[in-house]
Design an enzyme around this catalytic site. Structure first.
Site, PDB file in Angstrom:
ATOM      1  N   ASN A 197     -28.125   4.651  66.874  1.00  0.00           N
ATOM      2  CA  ASN A 197     -29.386   4.942  67.561  1.00  0.00           C
ATOM      3  C   ASN A 197     -29.209   4.699  69.053  1.00  0.00           C
ATOM      4  O   ASN A 197     -28.120   4.344  69.507  1.00  0.00           O
ATOM      5  CB  ASN A 197     -30.514   4.086  66.967  1.00  0.00           C
ATOM      6  CG  ASN A 197     -30.183   2.611  67.084  1.00  0.00           C
ATOM      7  OD1 ASN A 197     -30.081   2.072  68.180  1.00  0.00           O
ATOM      8  ND2 ASN A 197     -29.984   1.947  65.938  1.00  0.00           N
TER       9      ASN A 197
ATOM     10  N   LYS B 261     -11.727  13.287  57.698  1.00  0.00           N
ATOM     11  CA  LYS B 261     -12.771  13.968  58.463  1.00  0.00           C
ATOM     12  C   LYS B 261     -13.444  15.043  57.596  1.00  0.00           C
ATOM     13  O   LYS B 261     -12.757  15.832  56.939  1.00  0.00           O
ATOM     14  CB  LYS B 261     -12.111  14.608  59.689  1.00  0.00           C
ATOM     15  CG  LYS B 261     -13.086  14.974  60.746  1.00  0.00           C
ATOM     16  CD  LYS B 261     -12.364  15.514  61.963  1.00  0.00           C
ATOM     17  CE  LYS B 261     -13.326  16.375  62.726  1.00  0.00           C
ATOM     18  NZ  LYS B 261     -12.651  17.354  63.547  1.00  0.00           N
TER      19      LYS B 261
ATOM     20  N   PRO C  37     -29.230  -3.922  54.478  1.00  0.00           N
ATOM     21  CA  PRO C  37     -30.019  -5.144  54.314  1.00  0.00           C
ATOM     22  C   PRO C  37     -30.948  -5.325  55.509  1.00  0.00           C
ATOM     23  O   PRO C  37     -30.565  -4.993  56.642  1.00  0.00           O
ATOM     24  CB  PRO C  37     -28.964  -6.253  54.285  1.00  0.00           C
ATOM     25  CG  PRO C  37     -27.754  -5.670  54.939  1.00  0.00           C
ATOM     26  CD  PRO C  37     -27.803  -4.198  54.660  1.00  0.00           C
TER      27      PRO C  37
ATOM     28  N   LYS D  52     -45.263  -5.873  60.549  1.00  0.00           N
ATOM     29  CA  LYS D  52     -43.906  -6.442  60.488  1.00  0.00           C
ATOM     30  C   LYS D  52     -43.949  -7.966  60.630  1.00  0.00           C
ATOM     31  O   LYS D  52     -43.134  -8.668  60.035  1.00  0.00           O
ATOM     32  CB  LYS D  52     -43.007  -5.789  61.546  1.00  0.00           C
ATOM     33  CG  LYS D  52     -42.725  -4.327  61.205  1.00  0.00           C
ATOM     34  CD  LYS D  52     -41.927  -3.589  62.264  1.00  0.00           C
ATOM     35  CE  LYS D  52     -41.856  -2.106  61.911  1.00  0.00           C
ATOM     36  NZ  LYS D  52     -41.186  -1.291  62.915  1.00  0.00           N
TER      37      LYS D  52
ATOM     38  N   LYS E 106     -42.293  -9.476  57.372  1.00  0.00           N
ATOM     39  CA  LYS E 106     -40.985 -10.113  57.587  1.00  0.00           C
ATOM     40  C   LYS E 106     -41.127 -11.625  57.751  1.00  0.00           C
ATOM     41  O   LYS E 106     -40.128 -12.323  57.941  1.00  0.00           O
ATOM     42  CB  LYS E 106     -40.279  -9.492  58.790  1.00  0.00           C
ATOM     43  CG  LYS E 106     -40.074  -7.975  58.626  1.00  0.00           C
ATOM     44  CD  LYS E 106     -39.016  -7.417  59.540  1.00  0.00           C
ATOM     45  CE  LYS E 106     -39.003  -5.895  59.429  1.00  0.00           C
ATOM     46  NZ  LYS E 106     -37.684  -5.305  59.630  1.00  0.00           N
TER      47      LYS E 106
END
Ligand code: CTP
Length: 403
Positions: A210, A289, A305, A338, A342
């Protein structure tokens, strides 16, 4: 403001071949709008002309104990009264020995003996001179007086040898200088910070990742160190150099990040998860590849995870857990969700679509959501934002110890 603007620095330059690097440090200080006064020893003048330093600092250099100019007669007393800190760079073995024994036989050593402000010493010398027990004793003695030392670097020395003794990089000295002007309020605490993206391999040539640059996490690491914390930084692949004075652990995948965090989390008083962990990874990483032969391909992804949720599920009393949520919509709701799901103490929420708050920029604007309140900060540099996060962490710690 964690920078050197307006700080009055007395730069002591002594007779090492690295004296020319001090001119560059002076430029950096002036660029940051610090007010620098330079004192040179006679030996330093053999390496670099005082003219270089006076041209760069905008004022003439102090060199002589017995200068009769009216404004310089009590220079050995006045110079340190008019400064916030003394930076000796480069510091030779001779100057270190002088200072360790309270000698006052040149202007610089006399100024330092008469000073009651922080002194930072940046040694630069041949590696045998540095490791000699006499120099090491002198350094320890000066440390016991409260002087700060900047560890010299390692590499090829001017004398041709390879070893310790190079003048440190400016960034390292700068961090020590900045820490003098910060509260030492994280001293005694170990903070574990994650930063940057993770990479999940598809085949030997490709990966999923990202846009995280790691800048926010690195800013958190630098500011925590300046405030006295022991810092462990677990970083995914980023284009940033490790901040000085911290333990840096480099990882690539979410699974590696998880292991690095779990191995170290028990020693941490605070864990800040600013990393943008890839939520998914390819079910298999192809040995070779992948060829484009066909029209399109399907990728099978499995969930990584959730490191923060795992930490939240095994919470220990007293440890503060901080998560980040980079959102493109429903920011406050997502932050609250969250925080709850969490099981963390603080969520730092930002808008990834904002031009000054998105990826790879130097600024951020965040909302700090804890169980009692949500606090939206103004647009700040990432270091200023980091400092506000540490302020909040300290507030949460004192609330939890009072409860
Ligand atoms: N996080 C983590 N491990 C993951 C995913 C996220 O530790 N596998 C942490 C991040 O470091 C961050 C927080 O969880 O501190 C929130 O991450 P974010 O990507 O915003 O949330 P997700 O859990 O991925 O939730 P969603 O996909 O619903 O936005």
């Amino acid at each position: 403001m964690p920078d050197l603007r307006g700080k009055r620095i007395l730069l002591g330059v002594t007779g090492s071949i690295a004296a020319y690097k001090a001119a560059d440090w002076l430029r950096s200080l002036v660029k940051e709008e610090a007010r620098v006064t330079v004192v040179m020893t006679e030996a330093a003048e053999r390496f670099v002309s005082p003219l270089t330093f006076s041209a760069l600092s905008g004022q003439s250099v102090y060199r002589d104990m017995f200068d009769e100019a009216p404004d310089r007669i009590m220079a050995h007393i006045n110079l340190s009264r008019e400064a916030d800190a003394i930076l000796v760079a480069p510091a030779t073995a001779q100057t270190i020995a002088r200072l360790a024994h309270g000698m006052a036989d040149n202007l610089l050593s006399t100024v330092i003996l008469a000073a009651r402000i922080p002194v930072i010493i940046c040694p630069a010398m041949n590696s045998f001179m540095l490791s000699h027990p006499a120099t090491q004793d002198n350094i320890r003695r000066l440390e016991s007086f409260g002087y700060h030392f900047v560890q010299p670097g390692s590499g090829e020395l001017a004398c041709g040898e390879i070893g310790d003794g190079r003048l440190s990089d400016w960034d390292v000295a700068r961090e020590t200088l900045l820490s003098l002007f910060q509260p030492n309020d994280l001293k005694g605490q170990t903070v574990l910070i994650t930063a940057g993206p993770t990479r999940e391999a598809l085949d030997p040539a490709r990966f999923l990742t990202n846009r995280s640059s790691g800048k926010m996490g690195f800013a958190l690491a630098r500011t925590a160190r300046r405030r006295g914390a022991e810092v462990i930084l677990v970083a995914g692949p980023v284009q940033l150099s490790d901040p000085p004075g911290i333990e840096a652990v480099h990882v690539t995948t979410a699974e590696e990040m998880r292991r690095a965090v779990m191995d170290r989390a028990t020693t941490a008083d605070v864990v800040v998860k600013s990393a943008a962990v890839a939520d998914f990874r390819p079910l298999v990483c192809a040995d070779h590849k992948i060829k484009k032969g066909q029209q399109g391909i399907q990728l099978d992804l499995i969930k990584n995870p959730d490191i923060l949720a795992e930490l939240g599920a095994m919470r220990t009393h007293g440890r503060i857990l901080v998560g980040f949520a980079a959102e493109s919509r429903d920011h406050a709701d997502e932050g609250q969700r969250k925080l709850r799901e969490k099981n963390v103490d603080l969520m730092v929420v930002n808008d990834i679509l904002g031009a000054s708050t998105g990826f790879d920029v130097e600024t951020n604007q965040v909302t700090l959501i804890d169980r009692r309140e949500a606090l939206t900060l103004p647009l700040l540099s990432k270091e200023e934002t980091a400092d506000r996060i540490w302020d909040k962490v300290l507030q949460l710690q004192s609330e939890s110890s009072a409860a």
